[in-house]
Structure formats: C-alpha cells, structure tokens
Write a protein that holds these residues in place. Sequence first.
Motif, mmCIF file in Angstrom:
data_model
loop_
_atom_site.group_PDB
_atom_site.id
_atom_site.type_symbol
_atom_site.label_atom_id
_atom_site.label_comp_id
_atom_site.label_asym_id
_atom_site.label_seq_id
_atom_site.Cartn_x
_atom_site.Cartn_y
_atom_site.Cartn_z
ATOM 1 N N ILE A 148 0.842 -1.205 0.000
ATOM 2 C CA ILE A 148 0.000 0.000 0.000
ATOM 3 C C ILE A 148 0.875 1.252 0.000
ATOM 4 O O ILE A 148 0.614 2.198 -0.745
ATOM 5 N N LEU A 149 1.924 1.266 0.806
ATOM 6 C CA LEU A 149 2.826 2.428 0.828
ATOM 7 C C LEU A 149 3.497 2.624 -0.529
ATOM 8 O O LEU A 149 3.658 3.762 -0.989
ATOM 9 N N GLY A 150 3.844 1.540 -1.185
ATOM 10 C CA GLY A 150 4.423 1.632 -2.528
ATOM 11 C C GLY A 150 3.425 2.189 -3.530
ATOM 12 O O GLY A 150 3.774 3.021 -4.386
ATOM 13 N N ILE A 151 2.176 1.767 -3.431
ATOM 14 C CA ILE A 151 1.123 2.273 -4.322
ATOM 15 C C ILE A 151 0.906 3.755 -4.080
ATOM 16 O O ILE A 151 0.765 4.539 -5.026
ATOM 17 N N LEU A 152 0.896 4.171 -2.821
ATOM 18 C CA LEU A 152 0.697 5.589 -2.509
ATOM 19 C C LEU A 152 1.833 6.445 -3.068
ATOM 20 O O LEU A 152 1.594 7.534 -3.590
ATOM 21 N N ALA A 153 3.056 5.952 -2.977
ATOM 22 C CA ALA A 153 4.197 6.689 -3.539
ATOM 23 C C ALA A 153 4.074 6.774 -5.059
ATOM 24 O O ALA A 153 4.333 7.827 -5.658
ATOM 25 N N LYS A 154 3.665 5.685 -5.691
ATOM 26 C CA LYS A 154 3.462 5.681 -7.145
ATOM 27 C C LYS A 154 2.322 6.623 -7.521
ATOM 28 O O LYS A 154 2.400 7.337 -8.530
ATOM 29 N N ASP A 155 1.266 6.647 -6.710
ATOM 30 C CA ASP A 155 0.151 7.554 -6.961
ATOM 31 C C ASP A 155 0.622 9.001 -7.017
ATOM 32 O O ASP A 155 0.156 9.777 -7.851
ATOM 33 N N GLN A 156 1.522 9.365 -6.116
ATOM 34 C CA GLN A 156 2.038 10.734 -6.105
ATOM 35 C C GLN A 156 2.698 11.060 -7.447
ATOM 36 O O GLN A 156 2.441 12.108 -8.029
ATOM 37 N N GLU A 157 3.512 10.148 -7.946
ATOM 38 C CA GLU A 157 4.167 10.350 -9.246
ATOM 39 C C GLU A 157 3.135 10.477 -10.366
ATOM 40 O O GLU A 157 3.243 11.354 -11.222
ATOM 41 N N VAL A 158 2.139 9.601 -10.361
ATOM 42 C CA VAL A 158 1.132 9.587 -11.421
ATOM 43 C C VAL A 158 0.307 10.874 -11.409
ATOM 44 O O VAL A 158 0.009 11.435 -12.466
ATOM 45 N N VAL A 159 -0.041 11.369 -10.235
ATOM 46 C CA VAL A 159 -0.791 12.626 -10.126
ATOM 47 C C VAL A 159 0.032 13.768 -10.708
ATOM 48 O O VAL A 159 -0.469 14.577 -11.499
#
Length: 167
Positions: A148-159
């Motif tokens: 989940i923490l990895g997904i959240l970090a990736k989400d930041q990049e994608v946004v």
Amino acid sequence: MSRRIEFTANYTRPAAEIHRTLTDEGFWRNRVEQGADKGLTLARLTAGEGTIDVALAQDIDKAALPGVVSKILKGELSITRGEVWGPLTDGKAEGTFSTTATGIPINASGTATLVDTAEGSTLTVEGDVEVSVRLIGGTIEGLVTEQILGILAKDQEVVEEWITANS
C-alpha cells in the motif's frame, strides 16, 4: 490485530490542482487504461461536482505472491482499492480509502486529507491494515502495508505526471 499505515505526500502544486486531478474521471480511466495489461479494471466510478467515489480491481497472479501468502490463498486473489473524495473547501479536502480482497481476508481502510501549504500542498493518509489469518496474519499485514505504501508513492508520481501533461 492490525498494522498502522501512515503516508505523507508533499506536492509543489496547490491543493486545488491535486484535488481536481483526484476527482477527474479522465484521470482514473487513464489509470485503468495504463494498467489494463496487468488486469486492472474499473469496478466503480461515480463523480460529482468536485467529488468522486472510485474503485479499481485487479486479479493477482498467484505465482507472483510470496510463498507465505500463496500457501493460504483460497482460490483466486482479486484486490479492490477504493477512494472517495469530498469537495475542496478553503484549501482542504477530505477523503477515505479502502482495500479489500477475495481469496484472503484482507481489509485496509482509513482517511486522507489534502491541504494547502506554503510550498504547495500536502496529502496525509492514515489507516489500518488487517489480515484475519491465524498465526501468520501479522506477517501478511506487513507485506500488505508495504504494498500500500508503494502504491501511494506511485500515486504521487502519477498525479504529478497527469497534471504536467494536462495543464
């Protein structure tokens, strides 16, 4: 027993831009399109004026799982991740997240807060992960928390990439 999730993303852009992206149907449809080759699908999407209720689902290949997880998996593993965002008011928006799974009793949920800062904006996510499996649930909770923490970090990049490409 459960495991705590805490994550903070600092953006150089104001909360209004981040919120506009997170509540944009096009942003989420693009996410699904980008992940379609990995089995990502849109499970739910209801958008309103500055609000959204969205869920993405993904079937996970059992061979890609750690041994401790694949041994207890009952059937196929499908993960559904949901986000709900309320409106932006006075530089602040609040939301919730949830993650559920089939094949293994995984539940994660919590809150998200997006606020303006002097440097741009900050997104804070807090919640809990619970895996209801006797003896090894805590081990799996640790693995799920890391994911989940990895997904959240990736989400930041994608946004950030979405805003750059669509501004």
